[in-house]
Enzyme design. Structure first.
Site, PDB file in Angstrom:
ATOM      1  N   HIS A   1      -7.718  27.390  26.811  1.00 30.35           N
ATOM      2  CA  HIS A   1      -7.563  26.919  25.434  1.00 30.35           C
ATOM      3  C   HIS A   1      -8.826  26.208  24.957  1.00 30.35           C
ATOM      4  CE1 HIS A   1      -5.044  25.359  22.054  1.00 30.35           C
ATOM      5  NE2 HIS A   1      -5.925  24.368  22.099  1.00 30.35           N
ATOM      6  N   GLU A   2      -9.325  25.289  25.762  1.00 34.64           N
ATOM      7  CA  GLU A   2     -10.503  24.515  25.361  1.00 34.64           C
ATOM      8  C   GLU A   2     -11.783  25.348  25.405  1.00 34.64           C
ATOM      9  OE1 GLU A   2     -10.315  21.611  24.019  1.00 34.64           O
ATOM     10  OE2 GLU A   2      -8.138  21.595  24.324  1.00 34.64           O
TER      11      GLU A   2
ATOM     12  N   HIS B   1     -12.033  26.834  22.018  1.00 37.54           N
ATOM     13  CA  HIS B   1     -12.561  25.890  21.034  1.00 37.54           C
ATOM     14  C   HIS B   1     -14.070  25.725  21.185  1.00 37.54           C
ATOM     15  CE1 HIS B   1      -8.747  24.872  19.391  1.00 37.54           C
ATOM     16  NE2 HIS B   1      -8.296  24.211  20.449  1.00 37.54           N
TER      17      HIS B   1
END
Length: 344
Positions: free
Chosen positions: A145-146, A149
């Site tokens: 997920h990160e 980003h």
């Protein structure tokens, strides 16, 4: 419920960390201790430990500058998916809320099994034995997920400061440190591409996991062999098949009496065949039985027949008494008893 020793260990461990951190920050070692924390990117607070590093910055910048046109299309798709998923999740949560409220008003426990969403609570609806898998999956999904980003932010020319991992009580997670001023200066569309990149990457990870799970038998096929028998994967504790004379997890059943077993289907077919046909046995006179050296103490079974050994015996020879016409005969069998247990 979560076992009390686990709760005590978690709370005790966090209390020890917090007390040690407070003592070091209040002692003469304060400056050296704080320098050590900064040098390793560590920060400690109640029930929270965080680690941040710039070691992976070059890797993130390499990913963020790889094939700009492809990344532009990739994160645009992620933005569309994120917006659609947001509205879909709001609708789903709204329906779940209305369903929960209706259940509370009607007080109908039977309808609780039809709820759409269910919160995962360790020790309640998640077995304690699966916590390691659960938190490992959370950590992996958090990192992916990160990464989404971070790569999207670099693609949009936002400065990337670092990547880190944290633990909150027992919950593991990851984060990226972005330069907030740069993030505020870019357009709303660019911000959406960055914000939606995380959930987009989680969705792709889910698809990859499902594909891997679907093809897992084919991937693992060269490491296993089939057609050798039926594998025992579980034995009920109160079953006659359990115990020193019984079956064990990991046993491979290759035959039942004279019926060969090559698969689970053969196992069921053999059981059905044995059930429908008369059972084979061996008969000896009671006078011969009395001359045997072992104990002939009888154990009465539920059907009224008598067995001369119980399930704790180390021998496979068991006897049952029966009257056959004018002479009393004794039948015995050498096969292991079979009852309810798992077969794979």
């Amino acid at each position: 419920m979560i076992p009390l020793p686990v709760v005590v260990c978690v709370l005790g461990g966090w209390c020890a960390i917090y007390i040690g951190d407070t003592i070091l920050k209040s002692s003469s070692l304060k400056e050296s201790y704080e320098e050590w924390l900064v040098s390793y990117g560590l920060s400690v607070s109640p029930f929270h430990v965080r680690w941040q590093t710039a070691f992976f910055n070059r890797l993130f910048y390499t990913w963020g500058r790889w094939k700009p046109r492809f990344l532009y299309l990739w994160f645009n798709i992620g933005m569309i998916f994120g917006i659609a998923a947001m509205f879909a999740s709001v609708v789903l949560l709204g329906k779940t809320l209305m369903q929960t409220l209706s259940q509370m008003l009607t007080e109908n426990p039977a309808s609780q099994n039809d709820q759409m969403l269910q919160v995962v609570v360790p020790g309640v609806n998640l077995p304690i034995s699966q916590l390691s898998y659960f938190f490992t999956a959370i950590l992996i999904s958090g990192i992916i997920h990160e990464v989404g980003h971070g790569v999207a932010a670099i693609r949009e020319q936002v400065r990337f400061n670092g990547f880190g991992i944290f633990i909150f009580i027992v919950y593991p997670g990851a984060f990226v440190d972005l330069f907030t001023t740069h993030l505020q200066l870019i357009s709303p569309i660019q911000q959406l591409r960055i914000f939606c990149a995380g959930v987009w990457h989680n969705f792709v990870l889910c698809l990859v996991g499902l594909v891997f799970l679907f093809f897992l038998p084919a991937i693992l096929y060269p490491f296993y062999y089939t057609g050798a028998g039926a594998l025992v994967i579980e034995v009920t504790q109160d079953s006659p098949a359990n115990g020193p004379r019984g079956l064990f997890v990991g046993d491979l059943v290759t035959s039942l009496q004279d019926c060969s077993v090559y698969s689970v289907e053969d196992w069921h077919a053999c059981l059905e065949n044995i059930y429908q046909k008369p059972q084979k046995g061996y008969c000896i006179k009671s006078s011969i039985l009395q001359q045997l050296s072992f104990s002939t103490r009888g154990f009465k079974r539920l059907d009224g027949t008598v067995e001369c050994c119980n399930n704790n015996s180390l021998t496979d020879i068991c006897f049952s008494y029966s009257n056959n016409l004018n002479s009393q005969m004794v039948s015995f069998y050498l096969n292991r008893k079979v009852h309810f247990f798992g077969i794979q």
